[in-house]
Design a protein around this motif. Structure first.
Motif, PDB file in Angstrom:
ATOM      1  N   ILE B 235      -7.700  28.580   0.174  1.00 39.36           N
ATOM      2  CA  ILE B 235      -8.472  27.493   1.159  1.00 39.36           C
ATOM      3  C   ILE B 235      -9.735  27.389   0.366  1.00 39.36           C
ATOM      4  CG2 ILE B 235      -9.210  27.191   3.376  1.00 39.36           C
ATOM      5  CD1 ILE B 235      -6.606  28.644   4.280  1.00 39.36           C
ATOM      6  N   PHE B 238      -9.674  25.151  -2.318  1.00 36.61           N
ATOM      7  CA  PHE B 238      -9.647  23.749  -2.068  1.00 36.61           C
ATOM      8  C   PHE B 238     -10.829  23.324  -1.045  1.00 36.61           C
ATOM      9  CE2 PHE B 238      -8.678  20.914   1.798  1.00 36.61           C
ATOM     10  CZ  PHE B 238      -8.000  19.945   1.133  1.00 36.61           C
ATOM     11  N   THR B 242     -12.679  19.923  -2.989  1.00 31.59           N
ATOM     12  CA  THR B 242     -12.650  18.656  -2.369  1.00 31.59           C
ATOM     13  C   THR B 242     -14.173  18.374  -1.937  1.00 31.59           C
ATOM     14  OG1 THR B 242     -11.899  19.802  -0.397  1.00 31.59           O
ATOM     15  CG2 THR B 242     -10.224  18.595  -1.615  1.00 31.59           C
ATOM     16  N   LEU B 317     -10.626  16.545 -10.967  1.00 30.70           N
ATOM     17  CA  LEU B 317      -9.251  16.282 -10.448  1.00 30.70           C
ATOM     18  C   LEU B 317      -8.245  17.220 -11.245  1.00 30.70           C
ATOM     19  CD1 LEU B 317      -9.375  12.578 -10.699  1.00 30.70           C
ATOM     20  CD2 LEU B 317      -8.878  13.809  -8.549  1.00 30.70           C
ATOM     21  N   MET B 321      -5.935  19.744  -9.509  1.00 32.13           N
ATOM     22  CA  MET B 321      -4.233  19.639  -9.495  1.00 32.13           C
ATOM     23  C   MET B 321      -3.574  20.696  -9.995  1.00 32.13           C
ATOM     24  SD  MET B 321      -4.050  15.575 -10.315  1.00 32.13           S
ATOM     25  CE  MET B 321      -2.477  15.097 -10.431  1.00 32.13           C
ATOM     26  N   SER B 325      -2.291  24.399  -4.837  1.00 31.17           N
ATOM     27  CA  SER B 325      -0.781  24.307  -4.608  1.00 31.17           C
ATOM     28  C   SER B 325      -0.226  22.868  -3.802  1.00 31.17           C
ATOM     29  CB  SER B 325      -0.118  25.406  -4.000  1.00 31.17           C
ATOM     30  OG  SER B 325      -0.512  25.603  -2.623  1.00 31.17           O
ATOM     31  N   ALA B 326      -1.173  22.523  -2.936  1.00 34.31           N
ATOM     32  CA  ALA B 326      -0.584  21.375  -1.851  1.00 34.31           C
ATOM     33  C   ALA B 326      -0.762  20.033  -2.947  1.00 34.31           C
ATOM     34  CB  ALA B 326      -1.678  21.327  -1.020  1.00 34.31           C
ATOM     35  N   PHE B 327      -1.602  20.179  -4.172  1.00 32.53           N
ATOM     36  CA  PHE B 327      -1.559  18.898  -4.872  1.00 32.53           C
ATOM     37  C   PHE B 327      -0.512  18.977  -6.044  1.00 32.53           C
ATOM     38  CE2 PHE B 327      -6.396  18.688  -3.853  1.00 32.53           C
ATOM     39  CZ  PHE B 327      -5.888  18.103  -2.391  1.00 32.53           C
ATOM     40  N   GLN B 328       0.389  19.867  -5.934  1.00 30.01           N
ATOM     41  CA  GLN B 328       1.429  19.985  -7.034  1.00 30.01           C
ATOM     42  C   GLN B 328       2.776  19.399  -6.607  1.00 30.01           C
ATOM     43  OE1 GLN B 328       0.860  23.920  -7.782  1.00 30.01           O
ATOM     44  NE2 GLN B 328      -0.952  23.666  -9.304  1.00 30.01           N
ATOM     45  N   PRO B 329       3.371  18.727  -7.519  1.00 27.54           N
ATOM     46  CA  PRO B 329       4.705  18.261  -6.977  1.00 27.54           C
ATOM     47  C   PRO B 329       5.771  19.687  -6.848  1.00 27.54           C
ATOM     48  CG  PRO B 329       4.377  17.587  -8.979  1.00 27.54           C
ATOM     49  CD  PRO B 329       3.180  18.251  -8.681  1.00 27.54           C
ATOM     50  N   GLU B 330       6.631  19.546  -6.273  1.00 30.75           N
ATOM     51  CA  GLU B 330       7.588  20.559  -6.050  1.00 30.75           C
ATOM     52  C   GLU B 330       9.046  20.306  -6.123  1.00 30.75           C
ATOM     53  OE1 GLU B 330       7.086  22.882  -2.409  1.00 30.75           O
ATOM     54  OE2 GLU B 330       5.529  21.346  -2.000  1.00 30.75           O
ATOM     55  N   GLU B 331       9.810  21.235  -6.252  1.00 27.42           N
ATOM     56  CA  GLU B 331      11.381  20.635  -6.035  1.00 27.42           C
ATOM     57  C   GLU B 331      11.697  20.135  -4.901  1.00 27.42           C
ATOM     58  OE1 GLU B 331      14.066  20.857  -8.249  1.00 27.42           O
ATOM     59  OE2 GLU B 331      12.257  20.775  -9.422  1.00 27.42           O
ATOM     60  N   VAL B 332      12.239  18.805  -4.635  1.00 31.51           N
ATOM     61  CA  VAL B 332      12.710  18.448  -3.517  1.00 31.51           C
ATOM     62  C   VAL B 332      13.787  18.822  -3.063  1.00 31.51           C
ATOM     63  CG1 VAL B 332      11.294  15.976  -3.521  1.00 31.51           C
ATOM     64  CG2 VAL B 332      13.172  16.287  -5.061  1.00 31.51           C
ATOM     65  N   SER B 333      14.049  19.090  -2.056  1.00 30.04           N
ATOM     66  CA  SER B 333      15.325  19.596  -1.230  1.00 30.04           C
ATOM     67  C   SER B 333      16.240  18.773  -0.700  1.00 30.04           C
ATOM     68  CB  SER B 333      14.837  20.776  -0.214  1.00 30.04           C
ATOM     69  OG  SER B 333      14.202  20.266   0.593  1.00 30.04           O
TER      70      SER B 333
END
Lengths: 299, 333
Positions: B235, B238, B242, B317, B321, B325-333
């Motif tokens: 946090i 982050f 930001t 940026l 990225m 972790s919130a800015f990283q794409p992850e495996e969609v379920s």
């Protein structure tokens, strides 16, 4: 090692806590309690006092507002009437409401499906799109300002707030991000059940997922509403030459320039800009606080 | 190479049970079409409002352009002027750097401290949280106008109250040495959203960690240092990243403070007439970019400034990225 020693000790301390249940703060704990509350109270006074002084000054006679008096001698609500005649306040207010409401509505139309698809539907390129959204959301708006301004100026829409409202029809990066984060926390089971029953993907989104994502969507809507309500840079860029198009926050920034020494009127206008924000906050307090935690760290 | 990895990643290649092949295909294809339709407006928005303007900014930065006649290629002239001859840009960049280096950490420390006080409360926490959070909702313009009034040297409540203690209050927003610190006070007043993020993080720190630490003999400060801070480190990261990105574009508060504190009309001309008041102390990089581009219509030069800003922001940026972790794409379920 510490975990092993901690386990029994924890049981012990729990038992002690149970035995000591009658809530009587003893010596040191009481002192700490008093010290912390005194500190909190002092900080709270400091945080609240700006608003109190602004409200007090807004009801002072305009001559008293120029003195060092802190408390109004008389209640001059006329300041609130006067500012409506000295500035086109009704127009500014209308512009602000239009800006905030249309932006929010447009954003929802485009960003809810996008946020859902990025969170829940597997497709080629979704990671790239997500990364692009993160970049767009973090990019300082000044980086793209010149070409975007040239585009709107070629469309003849500068001098209005439309260059700030219309782009929301093509999604808003932060809103898509926030809505996606919320959809990620929703289990897919219900969606799969609806698919088994033959629902289309849009049907799943509309009838199953959106109802469950309502808190996240509400948070995104409220954030965008206030981003538009509070915006200064956007209206400065696109509408500064046309006073009839100003939103109220922009008008407030120029008011003192025109009415140089009128602190009472300026403070009344400040209150008028502030009140809707506070009212909406108390109506939707939970949405705010949960939404903010969501924007920082997910889940 | 990539195709091999692709195949390795697919359920068939890894031997994991995938969905049954043939009857599912129409369903999957329909899903892909729906997904494409759902993201299409947003993708169009990214192309029109981000991808094209980024490229166009780079092109404009090599031109002389005033919006009324077509852009004229001038090569590196804009950059040369930017780095060697622009009389106010150095100061503007330093002011922005000041906000990055001073405002961001102070806001984070104050937000963390107040969140720490609130995290220990169980009863009444909602009330305290509201008190400290609410100012962050105040429109920045209203906050600045209020603070310029509160701190105005003539009749402002702050100097009046200081007077009660026999202190002669300074000029605050009208003193070049104090205008930026005055805006820091405003930033502290408006740190509520950061505080809520910190509070959520602090409440997530498992209690057992503190108990274990205190059994190991850690005192209060050591618990903060070795339990709290490491646990909420994501946090903090982050907030720093930001916060710095926001400080790089610091505009509204400084521009409005200059305009309101100088008391001069700025209608129609944007912020040009009061830019940086007092004494250029509040002139930030983005204000100077705005003045060059949209008050003087030196759009080519403003684009060069935008490219420099973009390069600076890109570093952040990339950090953002990679580390958040919130800015990283992850495996969609």
């Amino acid at each position: 090692m510490s975990a092993v020693t901690a386990a029994p000790a924890q049981v012990g301390s729990d038992q002690r806590a149970v035995r000591r249940r009658p809530r009587r703060l003893a010596g040191r704990a009481l002192l700490t309690w008093i010290a912390e509350h005194a500190l909190l109270l002092a900080l709270a006074v400091v945080f609240v006092s700006p608003v109190v002084f602004v409200v007090f000054t807004s009801v002072m006679h305009s001559n008293q507002a120029l003195t060092g008096d802190l408390v109004p001698r008389s209640l001059e609500l006329g300041n609130y009437v006067r500012i409506f005649s000295e500035a086109p306040l009704a127009t500014w207010y209308g512009n602000t409401v239009l800006y905030a409401v249309l932006s929010t509505a447009f954003m929802l139309v485009a960003s809810v499906p996008a946020g859902y698809a990025l969170a829940k539907l597997r497709f080629r390129g979704s990671n790239v799109i997500f990364l692009a959204i993160v970049v767009a959301m973090l990019l300082p708006p000044q980086v793209t300002a010149v070409p975007v301004y040239v585009m709107w100026s070629e469309l003849g829409l500068t001098g209005s707030l439309w260059p700030l409202i219309l782009p929301n029809l093509l999604g808003d990066a932060f809103s898509v991000f926030l809505i996606r984060q919320f959809f990620l926390t929703i289990p897919t089971d219900f969606a799969n059940a609806a698919r088994m029953d033959g629902a289309s993907e849009w049907g799943v989104l509309w009838r199953v997922m959106i109802p469950m994502a309502r808190p996240g969507i509400a948070a995104a809507a409220i954030f965008l509403f206030f981003r538009s309500w509070n915006d200064y840079y956007g209206p400065l860029l696109y509408a500064s030459e046309n006073q009839a198009a100003w939103p109220v926050a922009y008008g407030l920034a120029t008011y003192r320039g025109i009415h140089g020494t009128d602190w009472a009127g300026t403070m009344a206008l400040t209150v008028v800009v502030l009140v809707p924000v506070v009212v909406v906050f108390f109506l939707a307090q939970k949405v705010f606080v949960e939404g903010i935690a969501l924007s920082g760290v997910k889940g | 190479m990539t195709s091999v990895i692709d195949r390795l990643g697919s359920p068939a290649a890894t031997g994991l049970p995938g969905p049954p092949a043939s009857p599912r295909i129409p369903r999957k294809r329909r899903r892909r079409i729906a997904a494409a339709a759902m993201v299409a407006p947003t993708v169009a928005g990214l192309l029109v409002f981000y991808a094209y303007p980024l490229v166009a900014s780079i092109y404009y930065s090599f031109t002389s352009y005033d919006l009324f006649s077509p852009p004229r290629w001038v090569g590196l002239t804009n950059y040369e002027f930017l780095f060697t001859s622009d009389p106010r840009i150095g100061n503007a960049a330093l002011n922005t750097l000041w906000f990055v280096v001073v405002l961001v950490p102070i806001k984070i420390v104050v937000a963390l401290a107040i969140a720490g006080l609130l995290a220990r409360r169980t009863r009444g926490s909602g009330f305290w949280r509201t008190v400290f959070y609410l100012p962050s909702l105040v429109p920045p313009v209203a906050g600045v106008v209020a603070f310029v009034f509160l701190f105005n040297p003539g009749s402002g409540p702050v100097n009046v109250v200081l007077g009660f203690f026999g202190i002669e209050g300074p000029l605050w927003f009208s003193d070049p040495a104090l205008s930026k610190p005055s805006l820091v006070l405003l930033g502290i007043w408006m740190m509520g959203d950061l505080m809520v993020i910190m509070l959520a993080g602090l409440l997530d720190v498992p209690r057992e960690l503190y108990e274990a630490a205190s059994l190991d003999g850690a005192n209060g400060w050591q618990q903060v240092r070795f339990v709290t801070l490491p646990t909420i480190q994501p946090i903090l990261g982050f907030s720093v990243v930001t916060g710095v990105i926001a400080a790089l574009q610091y505009f509204t508060e400084a521009a409005v403070a200059s305009s309101v504190a100088s008391g001069q009309a700025s209608v129609g001309s944007g912020t040009a007439s009061t830019l940086g008041y007092p004494g250029d102390s509040l002139l930030t990089y983005t204000q100077w970019l705005y003045a060059r581009g949209f008050s003087n219509y030196q759009l080519g030069y403003a684009s060069a400034m935008a490219v420099v800003l973009f390069v600076t922001a890109s570093i952040l940026l990339v950090v953002a990225m990679r580390r958040i972790s919130a800015f990283q794409p992850e495996e969609v379920s």
